[in-house]
Design a protein around this motif. Structure first.
Motif, PDB file in Angstrom:
ATOM      1  N   UNK A  60       0.998  -0.902   0.388  1.00  0.00           N
ATOM      2  CA  UNK A  60       0.439  -0.258   0.630  1.00  0.00           C
ATOM      3  C   UNK A  60       0.809   1.159   0.027  1.00  0.00           C
ATOM      4  N   UNK A  61       1.841   1.095   0.191  1.00  0.00           N
ATOM      5  CA  UNK A  61       3.041   2.233   0.201  1.00  0.00           C
ATOM      6  C   UNK A  61       3.733   2.449  -1.512  1.00  0.00           C
ATOM      7  N   UNK A  62       3.060   2.065  -2.044  1.00  0.00           N
ATOM      8  CA  UNK A  62       2.985   1.685  -3.910  1.00  0.00           C
ATOM      9  C   UNK A  62       2.578   2.747  -4.118  1.00  0.00           C
ATOM     10  N   UNK A  63       2.969   3.695  -5.510  1.00  0.00           N
ATOM     11  CA  UNK A  63       1.242   4.194  -6.448  1.00  0.00           C
ATOM     12  C   UNK A  63       1.059   2.706  -7.370  1.00  0.00           C
ATOM     13  N   UNK A  64      -0.387   2.848  -7.762  1.00  0.00           N
ATOM     14  CA  UNK A  64      -0.447   1.375  -8.407  1.00  0.00           C
ATOM     15  C   UNK A  64       0.366   1.123  -9.402  1.00  0.00           C
ATOM     16  N   UNK A  65       0.941   2.434 -10.411  1.00  0.00           N
ATOM     17  CA  UNK A  65       1.739   1.951 -11.496  1.00  0.00           C
ATOM     18  C   UNK A  65       3.395   1.244 -11.393  1.00  0.00           C
ATOM     19  N   UNK A  66       3.722   1.068  -9.730  1.00  0.00           N
ATOM     20  CA  UNK A  66       5.253   1.151  -9.475  1.00  0.00           C
ATOM     21  C   UNK A  66       5.011  -0.052  -8.319  1.00  0.00           C
ATOM     22  N   UNK A  67       3.981  -0.986  -8.198  1.00  0.00           N
ATOM     23  CA  UNK A  67       4.065  -1.658  -6.708  1.00  0.00           C
ATOM     24  C   UNK A  67       4.049  -2.956  -7.511  1.00  0.00           C
ATOM     25  N   UNK A  68       5.270  -3.505  -6.854  1.00  0.00           N
ATOM     26  CA  UNK A  68       6.023  -4.366  -7.312  1.00  0.00           C
ATOM     27  C   UNK A  68       4.205  -5.674  -6.340  1.00  0.00           C
ATOM     28  N   UNK A  69       4.458  -7.038  -7.080  1.00  0.00           N
ATOM     29  CA  UNK A  69       3.561  -8.015  -6.580  1.00  0.00           C
ATOM     30  C   UNK A  69       3.768  -8.115  -5.609  1.00  0.00           C
ATOM     31  N   UNK A  70       2.437  -8.980  -4.567  1.00  0.00           N
ATOM     32  CA  UNK A  70       2.231  -9.534  -2.897  1.00  0.00           C
ATOM     33  C   UNK A  70       3.526 -10.396  -3.427  1.00  0.00           C
ATOM     34  N   UNK A  71       3.859 -11.260  -4.195  1.00  0.00           N
ATOM     35  CA  UNK A  71       4.171 -12.673  -4.206  1.00  0.00           C
ATOM     36  C   UNK A  71       6.061 -11.939  -3.813  1.00  0.00           C
TER      37      UNK A  71
ATOM     38  N   UNK B 252      14.016  -6.267  -6.114  1.00  0.00           N
ATOM     39  CA  UNK B 252      14.024  -5.091  -7.295  1.00  0.00           C
ATOM     40  C   UNK B 252      14.804  -6.052  -8.162  1.00  0.00           C
ATOM     41  N   UNK B 253      14.774  -7.701  -8.029  1.00  0.00           N
ATOM     42  CA  UNK B 253      15.148  -8.434  -9.275  1.00  0.00           C
ATOM     43  C   UNK B 253      14.297  -9.506  -9.385  1.00  0.00           C
ATOM     44  N   UNK B 254      13.221  -9.022  -8.542  1.00  0.00           N
ATOM     45  CA  UNK B 254      11.745  -9.776  -9.213  1.00  0.00           C
ATOM     46  C   UNK B 254      11.147  -9.900  -9.998  1.00  0.00           C
ATOM     47  N   UNK B 255      11.108 -10.566 -11.365  1.00  0.00           N
ATOM     48  CA  UNK B 255      10.667 -10.552 -12.386  1.00  0.00           C
ATOM     49  C   UNK B 255       9.468  -9.561 -12.023  1.00  0.00           C
ATOM     50  N   UNK B 256       9.094  -8.016 -13.107  1.00  0.00           N
ATOM     51  CA  UNK B 256       8.251  -7.589 -12.976  1.00  0.00           C
ATOM     52  C   UNK B 256       8.021  -6.443 -11.940  1.00  0.00           C
ATOM     53  N   UNK B 257       9.419  -5.980 -11.672  1.00  0.00           N
ATOM     54  CA  UNK B 257       9.323  -4.588 -10.785  1.00  0.00           C
ATOM     55  C   UNK B 257       9.484  -3.773 -10.862  1.00  0.00           C
ATOM     56  N   UNK B 258       8.443  -2.504 -10.979  1.00  0.00           N
ATOM     57  CA  UNK B 258       8.554  -1.337 -11.874  1.00  0.00           C
ATOM     58  C   UNK B 258       8.784  -0.207 -11.177  1.00  0.00           C
ATOM     59  N   UNK B 259       9.442  -0.568  -9.613  1.00  0.00           N
ATOM     60  CA  UNK B 259       9.527   0.378  -8.801  1.00  0.00           C
ATOM     61  C   UNK B 259      11.309  -0.138  -8.414  1.00  0.00           C
TER      62      UNK B 259
END
Length: 352
Positions: A105-116, A146-153
């Motif tokens: 919840x501390x990220x914007x929707x567009x750059x929020x990493x996945x819960x996993x 940061x290294x998890x695939x698809x992380x936008x942050x």
């Protein structure tokens, strides 16, 4: 609320990524010398081998000491009641999930990493805390997410989210510390420590509520740091949602500790469970320590001893709690990696 960064993504070496993750953006300019020293260390083969050898010997020494302890006193979870231990482990896993959702919840929707990704970061931090000193767990969280695939942050956004998460942790712990301080059977020295935790939580809550308004003032925006933080500040609505999820995480952990201490023979005691929880959380907030998990285990054992529990029983219980926490973190870390691998294999099969 934070907004997506427009700057191109830069791939950092793991050493530089850990250095950037461990240093908040507020102190970035003061640590240029440290980052340069780490870069020189990376380029020196002799230094890398020496550092690897030192950490290897340290890890082997810890493993030998642990094996010697377990050989004499037995596995810390072997003398507990299996049903209660399983229930406590399930609650700790649920707490990991709630913490990941609150962090998101501390990220914007567009750059929020996945819960996993966030759950994998928390699980990796639990593992690295066994060996490395305190605060390196935050570096591990950022490196894994940061290294998890698809992380936008980006790294700086992740650092800011961890600073806000630390403040929200303080707010969530304040009611538990206050309840533990007023319950009977707690010494005055312990009450004073719990009161400090409660006051720190109140101050953190005031800071979280003031930051959105402060970030919009012209005086704040005059500085470079203010201009960077302004559009990335967490709104009050998202902060409240994060606080609710993180508070639920701590309440579930307190319930798990209540069952775990009872299953280990210490006793079903709400004050002991809350005291143990607050002591471990306060130890985790220290700037540095011999090892993150060891510091929390020592703080938990000290809280039990201060409450009248025998030294041997208190150490065994604290060690069992630490072992179960590391095992739950490892389970979450592996589950997140397996889930991502399964998605990748499924996508590969569909493409064929």
């Amino acid at each position: 609320m934070s907004v997506p960064e427009r700057s191109p993504r830069v791939r950092l070496h793991p050493v530089e990524a850990l250095a950037a993750a461990a240093v908040p953006v507020v102190l970035e300019s003061r640590y240029d010398v440290l980052v340069a020293s780490l870069a020189r260390l990376r380029n020196s083969r002799r230094s890398r081998w020496g550092l690897a050898l030192g950490y290897g010997l340290f890890a082997v020494g810890l493993a030998l000491l642990a094996a010697r302890h377990f050989a004499h006193s037995g596995w810390p979870l072997g003398r507990g009641r299996p049903g209660l231990l399983v229930a406590a482990g399930a609650l700790l896993l649920l707490a990991q999930a709630l913490k990941a959702l609150g962090w998101g919840r501390l990220f914007a929707v567009g750059e929020r990493p996945s819960p996993f990704a966030l759950a994998a970061g928390n699980g990796g931090a639990a593992l690295i805390g066994v060996i490395l000193p305190g605060r390196f767990d935050d570096a591990m969280r950022i490196a894994v997410v940061r290294r998890y695939p698809g992380c936008p942050a980006g790294i700086r956004v992740l650092c800011l989210s961890l600073v806000m998460l630390g403040l929200i942790d303080c707010v969530a712990l304040a009611p538990l510390a206050l309840v533990a301080a007023v319950l009977p059977g707690v010494g005055w020295g312990v009450r004073a420590g719990l009161a400090v935790v409660a006051v720190a939580g109140a101050m953190a809550a005031a800071l979280i509520l003031a930051l959105p308004r402060l970030s919009g003032t012209s005086h704040f925006l005059r500085f470079r740091l203010g201009r960077w933080l302004g559009p990335r500040m967490t709104s009050r609505v998202m902060a409240v949602q994060a606080w609710a999820l993180v508070s639920a995480c701590w309440y579930v952990r307190a319930m798990g500790l209540f069952l775990l201490l009872g299953g280990l023979g210490v006793g079903f005691s709400v004050p002991l469970a809350l005291l143990f929880l607050c002591a471990g959380a306060a130890a985790a907030a220290l700037p540095i320590g011999p090892a993150g998990a060891a510091t929390q285990i020592g703080a938990g054992a000290a809280s039990l001893i201060a409450s009248g529990i025998g030294t041997s029983q208190a150490l065994a219980a604290a060690l069992a709690v630490g072992v179960l926490g590391v095992l739950s973190g490892a389970a979450v870390f592996v589950a997140a990696l397996v889930w991502r691998a399964a998605l990748s294999l499924a996508a590969l099969a569909e493409s064929r």
